[in-house]
Design an enzyme around this catalytic site. Structure first.
Site, PDB file in Angstrom:
ATOM      1  N   ASN A   1      -7.197   1.124   0.608  1.00 40.81           N
ATOM      2  CA  ASN A   1      -5.870   0.560   0.864  1.00 40.81           C
ATOM      3  C   ASN A   1      -5.535  -0.590  -0.081  1.00 40.81           C
ATOM      4  O   ASN A   1      -4.402  -0.700  -0.574  1.00 40.81           O
ATOM      5  CB  ASN A   1      -5.776   0.079   2.311  1.00 40.81           C
TER       6      ASN A   1
ATOM      7  N   GLU B   1      -4.599   0.625  -3.567  1.00 39.12           N
ATOM      8  CA  GLU B   1      -3.218   1.108  -3.615  1.00 39.12           C
ATOM      9  C   GLU B   1      -2.224  -0.048  -3.536  1.00 39.12           C
ATOM     10  O   GLU B   1      -1.180  -0.030  -4.210  1.00 39.12           O
ATOM     11  CB  GLU B   1      -2.975   2.104  -2.489  1.00 39.12           C
TER      12      GLU B   1
ATOM     13  N   ASP C   1       0.797   3.843  -3.125  1.00 37.04           N
ATOM     14  CA  ASP C   1       0.412   5.231  -2.933  1.00 37.04           C
ATOM     15  C   ASP C   1       1.370   6.152  -3.677  1.00 37.04           C
ATOM     16  O   ASP C   1       0.956   7.123  -4.326  1.00 37.04           O
ATOM     17  CB  ASP C   1       0.389   5.553  -1.440  1.00 37.04           C
TER      18      ASP C   1
ATOM     19  N   GLU D   1       0.839  -1.200   0.000  1.00 37.13           N
ATOM     20  CA  GLU D   1       0.000   0.000   0.000  1.00 37.13           C
ATOM     21  C   GLU D   1       0.873   1.248   0.000  1.00 37.13           C
ATOM     22  O   GLU D   1       0.604   2.212  -0.730  1.00 37.13           O
ATOM     23  CB  GLU D   1      -0.907  -0.015   1.228  1.00 37.13           C
TER      24      GLU D   1
END
Length: 238
Positions: free
Chosen positions: A127, A130, A58, A54
């Protein structure tokens, strides 16, 4: 790592990868992206969960979306591009894209998280979306990850045209205060009311420790936007 996958889980992941349009060399990376910390914590074996992916995803998401907006909106200023990106990759959008890909039904959750509706919880979906990006990046490289992100986000671009992002009162307030006053901006939740299905949140915004505005809305984010708009009005900004 891939050797630990059961035939049923491997087949499930391969069907999902085909639906995503990504040919994974190491399908276990997708499995890791779909493993919630609660599942790993309950497992007898030490297995990786998706928090590290994650984190990586991101960063890839931010760079890929920034690159797309930079190339396709040459008339926009840095401030406008920043607002457009924030609107494009906001939590609501990422969770909606995760639902479109049916990531929630493939997410491995601990018993308590599963019983609590974690498969459709917005934070979990954001989450895992990502984390999947992070998995694509590690497995296929930057270009494939960039293309994957753009494929997912392009249908959302129509919702964030430059004329629409100027109502981001929080960003506008932050820019105004830092430019002219060099003070800090902070938001405080001061109350919430109503049943779970119809919550109302009240938030105040403090500039340099002084309360300048208050707002109410169906989410904390919307309440904060209202509070920022109120503060801008007090500061003489439309």
């Amino acid at each position: 790592m891939a050797e630990g996958l059961s035939p049923a889980r491997r087949a499930e992941l391969e069907r999902l990868a085909a639906h995503m349009g990504v040919a994974f060399s190491n399908i276990a990376l997708l499995d890791e992206a779909l493993t919630h910390p609660s599942y790993a914590n309950e497992s007898r074996d030490s297995i990786p969960h998706n928090e590290r992916l994650e984190f990586l995803g991101d960063a890839v998401l931010e760079l890929a979306s920034s690159t797309y907006l930079y190339k396709h909106f040459p008339q926009c200023s840095e401030g406008e591009l920043t607002k457009m990106r924030a609107s494009l990759v906001q939590s609501d959008t990422l969770a909606r894209l995760a639902r479109r890909l049916h990531l929630g039904r493939h997410l491995r959750l601990g018993h308590g998280e599963l019983r609590g509706g974690g498969a459709d919880r917005q934070n979990n979906l954001e989450n895992v979306f990502e984390a999947v990006i992070g998995a694509v990046y590690l497995d296929r490289g930057w270009e494939s990850a960039r293309d994957y992100v753009c494929t997912q986000l392009v249908p959302e671009i129509g919702n964030v045209q430059p004329a629409q992002v100027r109502c981001d009162y929080k960003t506008t307030l932050q820019e105004h205060v830092q430019k002219d006053r060099h003070m800090s901006v902070a938001y405080e939740l001061v109350g919430e009311s109503g049943p779970d299905h119809d919550k109302r949140f009240t938030t105040r915004v403090l500039v340099g420790g002084e309360t300048l505005g208050e707002g109410t809305g169906p989410s904390k984010k919307k309440a904060e936007q209202q509070a920022a708009a109120h503060a801008l009005s007090k500061l003489g900004q439309s």
